[in-house]
Scaffold this motif. Structure first.
Motif, PDB file in Angstrom:
ATOM      1  N   ILE A  19     -19.581 -41.165 -21.810  1.00  0.00           N
ATOM      2  CA  ILE A  19     -20.507 -41.201 -20.683  1.00  0.00           C
ATOM      3  C   ILE A  19     -20.401 -42.548 -19.965  1.00  0.00           C
ATOM      4  CG2 ILE A  19     -22.947 -41.175 -20.050  1.00  0.00           C
ATOM      5  CD1 ILE A  19     -23.363 -39.264 -22.449  1.00  0.00           C
ATOM      6  N   MET A  20     -20.361 -43.624 -20.718  1.00  0.00           N
ATOM      7  CA  MET A  20     -20.299 -44.949 -20.115  1.00  0.00           C
ATOM      8  C   MET A  20     -18.972 -45.149 -19.379  1.00  0.00           C
ATOM      9  SD  MET A  20     -23.204 -46.078 -20.489  1.00  0.00           S
ATOM     10  CE  MET A  20     -22.805 -47.546 -19.567  1.00  0.00           C
ATOM     11  N   GLN A  21     -17.873 -44.628 -19.933  1.00  0.00           N
ATOM     12  CA  GLN A  21     -16.583 -44.754 -19.253  1.00  0.00           C
ATOM     13  C   GLN A  21     -16.620 -44.022 -17.916  1.00  0.00           C
ATOM     14  OE1 GLN A  21     -13.746 -43.277 -22.087  1.00  0.00           O
ATOM     15  NE2 GLN A  21     -13.542 -45.248 -23.147  1.00  0.00           N
ATOM     16  N   GLU A  22     -17.192 -42.822 -17.911  1.00  0.00           N
ATOM     17  CA  GLU A  22     -17.286 -42.062 -16.671  1.00  0.00           C
ATOM     18  C   GLU A  22     -18.172 -42.784 -15.661  1.00  0.00           C
ATOM     19  OE1 GLU A  22     -18.518 -38.108 -17.629  1.00  0.00           O
ATOM     20  OE2 GLU A  22     -16.684 -37.654 -18.717  1.00  0.00           O
ATOM     21  N   GLU A  23     -19.268 -43.341 -16.122  1.00  0.00           N
ATOM     22  CA  GLU A  23     -20.172 -44.080 -15.243  1.00  0.00           C
ATOM     23  C   GLU A  23     -19.473 -45.306 -14.665  1.00  0.00           C
ATOM     24  OE1 GLU A  23     -23.303 -43.476 -14.099  1.00  0.00           O
ATOM     25  OE2 GLU A  23     -23.023 -41.507 -14.995  1.00  0.00           O
ATOM     26  N   GLN A  24     -18.695 -46.006 -15.488  1.00  0.00           N
ATOM     27  CA  GLN A  24     -17.982 -47.194 -15.015  1.00  0.00           C
ATOM     28  C   GLN A  24     -16.954 -46.811 -13.955  1.00  0.00           C
ATOM     29  OE1 GLN A  24     -16.403 -48.850 -18.602  1.00  0.00           O
ATOM     30  NE2 GLN A  24     -18.313 -49.880 -19.161  1.00  0.00           N
ATOM     31  N   ILE A  25     -16.253 -45.726 -14.176  1.00  0.00           N
ATOM     32  CA  ILE A  25     -15.256 -45.275 -13.208  1.00  0.00           C
ATOM     33  C   ILE A  25     -15.936 -44.915 -11.891  1.00  0.00           C
ATOM     34  CG2 ILE A  25     -13.627 -43.404 -12.674  1.00  0.00           C
ATOM     35  CD1 ILE A  25     -12.909 -43.413 -15.697  1.00  0.00           C
ATOM     36  N   LYS A  26     -17.039 -44.186 -11.972  1.00  0.00           N
ATOM     37  CA  LYS A  26     -17.765 -43.808 -10.751  1.00  0.00           C
ATOM     38  C   LYS A  26     -18.282 -45.046 -10.029  1.00  0.00           C
ATOM     39  CE  LYS A  26     -19.215 -39.231 -12.244  1.00  0.00           C
ATOM     40  NZ  LYS A  26     -20.327 -38.378 -12.616  1.00  0.00           N
ATOM     41  N   ALA A  27     -18.802 -46.011 -10.767  1.00  0.00           N
ATOM     42  CA  ALA A  27     -19.317 -47.228 -10.146  1.00  0.00           C
ATOM     43  C   ALA A  27     -18.193 -48.006  -9.467  1.00  0.00           C
ATOM     44  CB  ALA A  27     -20.023 -48.090 -11.194  1.00  0.00           C
ATOM     45  N   LYS A  28     -17.025 -48.088 -10.119  1.00  0.00           N
ATOM     46  CA  LYS A  28     -15.893 -48.801  -9.522  1.00  0.00           C
ATOM     47  C   LYS A  28     -15.421 -48.102  -8.253  1.00  0.00           C
ATOM     48  CE  LYS A  28     -14.178 -51.018 -13.700  1.00  0.00           C
ATOM     49  NZ  LYS A  28     -13.108 -51.105 -14.693  1.00  0.00           N
ATOM     50  N   ILE A  29     -15.365 -46.773  -8.292  1.00  0.00           N
ATOM     51  CA  ILE A  29     -14.945 -46.005  -7.110  1.00  0.00           C
ATOM     52  C   ILE A  29     -15.915 -46.252  -5.963  1.00  0.00           C
ATOM     53  CG2 ILE A  29     -14.709 -43.673  -6.164  1.00  0.00           C
ATOM     54  CD1 ILE A  29     -13.536 -42.841  -8.894  1.00  0.00           C
ATOM     55  N   GLU A  30     -17.212 -46.177  -6.249  1.00  0.00           N
ATOM     56  CA  GLU A  30     -18.209 -46.417  -5.206  1.00  0.00           C
ATOM     57  C   GLU A  30     -18.091 -47.836  -4.661  1.00  0.00           C
ATOM     58  OE1 GLU A  30     -22.181 -45.505  -6.448  1.00  0.00           O
ATOM     59  OE2 GLU A  30     -21.670 -43.459  -6.992  1.00  0.00           O
ATOM     60  N   GLY A  31     -17.886 -48.792  -5.552  1.00  0.00           N
ATOM     61  CA  GLY A  31     -17.746 -50.176  -5.109  1.00  0.00           C
ATOM     62  C   GLY A  31     -16.543 -50.357  -4.200  1.00  0.00           C
ATOM     63  N   LEU A  32     -15.418 -49.758  -4.578  1.00  0.00           N
ATOM     64  CA  LEU A  32     -14.214 -49.871  -3.746  1.00  0.00           C
ATOM     65  C   LEU A  32     -14.394 -49.171  -2.395  1.00  0.00           C
ATOM     66  CD1 LEU A  32     -11.448 -49.338  -6.457  1.00  0.00           C
ATOM     67  CD2 LEU A  32     -12.064 -51.471  -5.313  1.00  0.00           C
ATOM     68  N   GLU A  33     -15.033 -48.010  -2.408  1.00  0.00           N
ATOM     69  CA  GLU A  33     -15.286 -47.310  -1.150  1.00  0.00           C
ATOM     70  C   GLU A  33     -16.175 -48.156  -0.240  1.00  0.00           C
ATOM     71  OE1 GLU A  33     -16.950 -43.605  -2.439  1.00  0.00           O
ATOM     72  OE2 GLU A  33     -14.996 -42.655  -2.703  1.00  0.00           O
ATOM     73  N   ASN A  34     -17.202 -48.780  -0.826  1.00  0.00           N
ATOM     74  CA  ASN A  34     -18.084 -49.638  -0.034  1.00  0.00           C
ATOM     75  C   ASN A  34     -17.331 -50.832   0.536  1.00  0.00           C
ATOM     76  OD1 ASN A  34     -20.272 -48.006  -0.479  1.00  0.00           O
ATOM     77  ND2 ASN A  34     -21.059 -49.193  -2.195  1.00  0.00           N
ATOM     78  N   GLU A  35     -16.469 -51.433  -0.264  1.00  0.00           N
ATOM     79  CA  GLU A  35     -15.686 -52.578   0.217  1.00  0.00           C
ATOM     80  C   GLU A  35     -14.763 -52.179   1.360  1.00  0.00           C
ATOM     81  OE1 GLU A  35     -13.652 -54.758  -2.857  1.00  0.00           O
ATOM     82  OE2 GLU A  35     -15.440 -54.794  -4.142  1.00  0.00           O
ATOM     83  N   VAL A  36     -14.131 -51.008   1.255  1.00  0.00           N
ATOM     84  CA  VAL A  36     -13.249 -50.532   2.322  1.00  0.00           C
ATOM     85  C   VAL A  36     -14.057 -50.317   3.600  1.00  0.00           C
ATOM     86  CG1 VAL A  36     -11.844 -48.568   3.072  1.00  0.00           C
ATOM     87  CG2 VAL A  36     -11.503 -49.535   0.811  1.00  0.00           C
TER      88      VAL A  36
END
Length: 195
Positions: A19-36
Protein backbone atom coordinates in the motif's frame (compact mmCIF):
# COMPACT_ATOMS: atom_id res chain seq x y z
CA UNK A 1 -9.89 10.52 0.04
CA UNK A 2 -7.25 8.80 2.13
CA UNK A 3 -9.91 6.78 3.99
CA UNK A 4 -11.44 5.60 0.71
CA UNK A 5 -8.04 4.30 -0.39
CA UNK A 6 -7.59 2.79 3.05
CA UNK A 7 -10.88 0.87 2.94
CA UNK A 8 -10.19 -0.34 -0.60
CA UNK A 9 -6.73 -1.57 0.37
CA UNK A 10 -7.98 -3.32 3.49
CA UNK A 11 -10.66 -5.11 1.48
CA UNK A 12 -8.05 -6.38 -0.97
CA UNK A 13 -5.87 -7.74 1.87
CA UNK A 14 -2.71 -6.00 0.64
CA UNK A 15 0.23 -5.69 2.92
CA UNK A 16 1.03 -2.25 4.33
CA UNK A 17 4.30 -2.24 2.38
CA UNK A 18 2.45 -2.72 -0.91
CA UNK A 19 0.00 0.00 0.00
CA UNK A 20 2.77 2.43 0.91
CA UNK A 21 4.67 1.69 -2.32
CA UNK A 22 1.55 2.41 -4.36
CA UNK A 23 0.91 5.60 -2.41
CA UNK A 24 4.51 6.74 -2.94
CA UNK A 25 4.27 6.11 -6.67
CA UNK A 26 1.00 8.03 -6.90
CA UNK A 27 2.43 10.91 -4.88
CA UNK A 28 5.54 11.07 -7.10
CA UNK A 29 3.40 11.03 -10.25
CA UNK A 30 1.20 13.83 -8.91
CA UNK A 31 4.26 15.82 -7.90
CA UNK A 32 5.83 15.46 -11.33
CA UNK A 33 2.58 16.39 -13.07
CA UNK A 34 2.31 19.49 -10.88
CA UNK A 35 5.90 20.47 -11.64
CA UNK A 36 5.31 20.10 -15.39
CA UNK A 37 2.16 22.23 -15.18
CA UNK A 38 3.96 24.87 -13.11
CA UNK A 39 6.84 24.96 -15.59
CA UNK A 40 4.43 25.36 -18.51
CA UNK A 41 2.57 28.15 -16.75
CA UNK A 42 5.77 29.92 -15.77
CA UNK A 43 7.08 29.68 -19.33
CA UNK A 44 3.86 31.08 -20.79
CA UNK A 45 3.75 33.93 -18.27
CA UNK A 46 7.36 34.87 -18.97
CA UNK A 47 6.73 34.76 -22.72
CA UNK A 48 3.72 37.04 -22.37
CA UNK A 49 5.63 39.48 -20.20
CA UNK A 50 8.55 39.47 -22.63
CA UNK A 51 6.20 40.09 -25.55
CA UNK A 52 4.63 43.03 -23.70
CA UNK A 53 8.00 44.52 -22.90
CA UNK A 54 9.27 44.09 -26.47
CA UNK A 55 6.11 45.66 -27.86
CA UNK A 56 6.38 48.57 -25.46
CA UNK A 57 10.04 49.12 -26.30
CA UNK A 58 9.33 48.98 -30.04
CA UNK A 59 6.48 51.47 -29.68
CA UNK A 60 8.67 53.75 -27.62
CA UNK A 61 11.43 53.69 -30.21
CA UNK A 62 8.98 54.37 -33.04
CA UNK A 63 7.32 57.20 -31.18
CA UNK A 64 10.66 58.84 -30.43
CA UNK A 65 11.51 58.75 -34.12
CA UNK A 66 8.15 60.08 -35.28
CA UNK A 67 7.53 63.12 -33.16
CA UNK A 68 8.52 64.64 -29.90
CA UNK A 69 5.01 66.03 -29.43
CA UNK A 70 3.77 62.62 -28.42
CA UNK A 71 5.01 63.01 -24.86
CA UNK A 72 1.62 62.01 -23.46
CA UNK A 73 1.79 58.76 -25.37
CA UNK A 74 5.39 58.34 -24.23
CA UNK A 75 4.32 58.82 -20.62
CA UNK A 76 1.66 56.17 -21.09
CA UNK A 77 4.21 53.81 -22.59
CA UNK A 78 6.58 54.39 -19.69
CA UNK A 79 3.73 53.68 -17.31
CA UNK A 80 2.95 50.44 -19.20
CA UNK A 81 6.61 49.44 -18.94
CA UNK A 82 6.60 50.13 -15.20
CA UNK A 83 3.45 48.04 -14.84
CA UNK A 84 5.09 45.23 -16.79
CA UNK A 85 8.06 45.30 -14.43
CA UNK A 86 5.69 45.28 -11.47
CA UNK A 87 3.84 42.29 -12.93
CA UNK A 88 7.10 40.42 -13.44
CA UNK A 89 8.16 41.17 -9.87
CA UNK A 90 4.80 40.00 -8.51
CA UNK A 91 4.94 36.82 -10.57
CA UNK A 92 8.45 36.10 -9.36
CA UNK A 93 7.34 36.57 -5.75
CA UNK A 94 4.39 34.26 -6.38
CA UNK A 95 6.68 31.59 -7.86
CA UNK A 96 9.05 31.93 -4.92
CA UNK A 97 6.18 31.44 -2.48
CA UNK A 98 4.94 28.43 -4.42
CA UNK A 99 8.44 26.97 -4.36
CA UNK A 100 8.66 27.49 -0.58
CA UNK A 101 5.28 25.80 -0.18
CA UNK A 102 6.45 22.88 -2.31
CA UNK A 103 9.61 22.57 -0.19
CA UNK A 104 7.52 22.50 2.98
CA UNK A 105 5.30 19.81 1.49
CA UNK A 106 8.36 17.77 0.51
CA UNK A 107 9.70 18.08 4.06
CA UNK A 108 6.38 16.98 5.56
CA UNK A 109 5.88 14.09 3.16
CA UNK A 110 8.16 11.64 5.01
CA UNK A 111 6.40 12.45 8.29
CA UNK A 112 3.02 11.84 6.72
CA UNK A 113 4.24 8.62 5.11
CA UNK A 114 5.58 7.37 8.42
CA UNK A 115 2.35 8.28 10.21
CA UNK A 116 0.22 6.56 7.57
CA UNK A 117 2.46 3.48 7.63
CA UNK A 118 2.13 3.20 11.38
CA UNK A 119 -1.66 3.65 11.19
CA UNK A 120 -1.93 1.00 8.49
CA UNK A 121 0.16 -1.39 10.55
CA UNK A 122 -2.00 -0.65 13.59
CA UNK A 123 -5.17 -1.29 11.63
CA UNK A 124 -3.81 -4.51 10.12
CA UNK A 125 -2.63 -5.71 13.54
CA UNK A 126 -5.98 -4.88 15.14
CA UNK A 127 -7.85 -6.61 12.31
CA UNK A 128 -5.74 -9.75 12.72
CA UNK A 129 -6.16 -9.64 16.49
CA UNK A 130 -9.94 -9.35 16.20
CA UNK A 131 -10.01 -12.25 13.76
CA UNK A 132 -7.90 -14.38 16.11
CA UNK A 133 -10.04 -13.40 19.11
CA UNK A 134 -13.21 -14.34 17.22
CA UNK A 135 -11.74 -17.69 16.19
CA UNK A 136 -10.61 -18.36 19.76
CA UNK A 137 -13.98 -17.34 21.17
CA UNK A 138 -15.93 -19.63 18.86
CA UNK A 139 -13.72 -22.58 19.73
CA UNK A 140 -13.52 -22.02 23.47
CA UNK A 141 -14.83 -24.63 25.90
CA UNK A 142 -16.92 -22.05 27.77
CA UNK A 143 -18.89 -21.18 24.63
CA UNK A 144 -19.48 -24.86 23.91
CA UNK A 145 -20.66 -25.47 27.49
CA UNK A 146 -22.99 -22.44 27.35
CA UNK A 147 -24.47 -23.66 24.07
CA UNK A 148 -25.07 -27.12 25.50
CA UNK A 149 -26.74 -25.64 28.63
CA UNK A 150 -28.91 -23.40 26.44
CA UNK A 151 -30.04 -26.35 24.33
CA UNK A 152 -30.87 -28.36 27.45
CA UNK A 153 -32.87 -25.44 28.91
CA UNK A 154 -34.75 -24.99 25.64
CA UNK A 155 -35.70 -28.66 25.65
CA UNK A 156 -36.87 -28.50 29.27
CA UNK A 157 -38.92 -25.36 28.59
CA UNK A 158 -40.48 -26.96 25.52
CA UNK A 159 -41.53 -30.00 27.60
CA UNK A 160 -43.04 -27.71 30.27
CA UNK A 161 -44.92 -25.76 27.60
CA UNK A 162 -46.34 -28.94 26.11
CA UNK A 163 -47.42 -30.20 29.55
CA UNK A 164 -49.11 -26.91 30.37
CA UNK A 165 -50.90 -26.88 26.99
CA UNK A 166 -52.13 -30.41 27.51
CA UNK A 167 -53.38 -29.48 31.03
CA UNK A 168 -55.38 -26.59 29.57
CA UNK A 169 -56.79 -28.73 26.79
CA UNK A 170 -57.46 -31.64 29.16
CA UNK A 171 -59.35 -29.41 31.60
CA UNK A 172 -61.70 -28.51 28.76
CA UNK A 173 -61.61 -24.88 29.86
CA UNK A 174 -62.74 -22.44 27.21
CA UNK A 175 -59.43 -20.62 26.92
CA UNK A 176 -60.52 -18.65 23.83
CA UNK A 177 -63.09 -16.66 25.88
CA UNK A 178 -60.74 -15.87 28.77
CA UNK A 179 -58.22 -13.20 27.60
CA UNK A 180 -55.57 -14.22 30.17
CA UNK A 181 -55.76 -17.92 29.20
CA UNK A 182 -55.87 -17.03 25.51
CA UNK A 183 -52.67 -14.97 25.83
CA UNK A 184 -50.97 -17.79 27.75
CA UNK A 185 -51.97 -20.46 25.23
CA UNK A 186 -50.79 -18.33 22.31
CA UNK A 187 -47.45 -17.73 24.03
CA UNK A 188 -47.06 -21.47 24.48
CA UNK A 189 -47.26 -21.86 20.70
CA UNK A 190 -43.88 -20.14 20.27
CA UNK A 191 -41.09 -22.39 19.08
CA UNK A 192 -38.15 -21.89 21.44
CA UNK A 193 -35.66 -23.53 19.10
CA UNK A 194 -36.01 -20.53 16.76
CA UNK A 195 -34.70 -18.12 19.42
Amino acid sequence: MYMVYLSIYLDEEKTPEQIMQEEQIKAKIEGLENEVEEAKTAFEMKNLALDRMQLSAALKNNLEKIDTKTSLLMDDMKHVLELNKLIMTSQQESWDLEEKLLDIRKKRLPELKQASESKLLEIQTEKNKQKDDLDNMENSDKIKAIRQNLQREIQITTVIQNVFQNLLLGSKANWAENPALKKTVLQLEKNLTMI
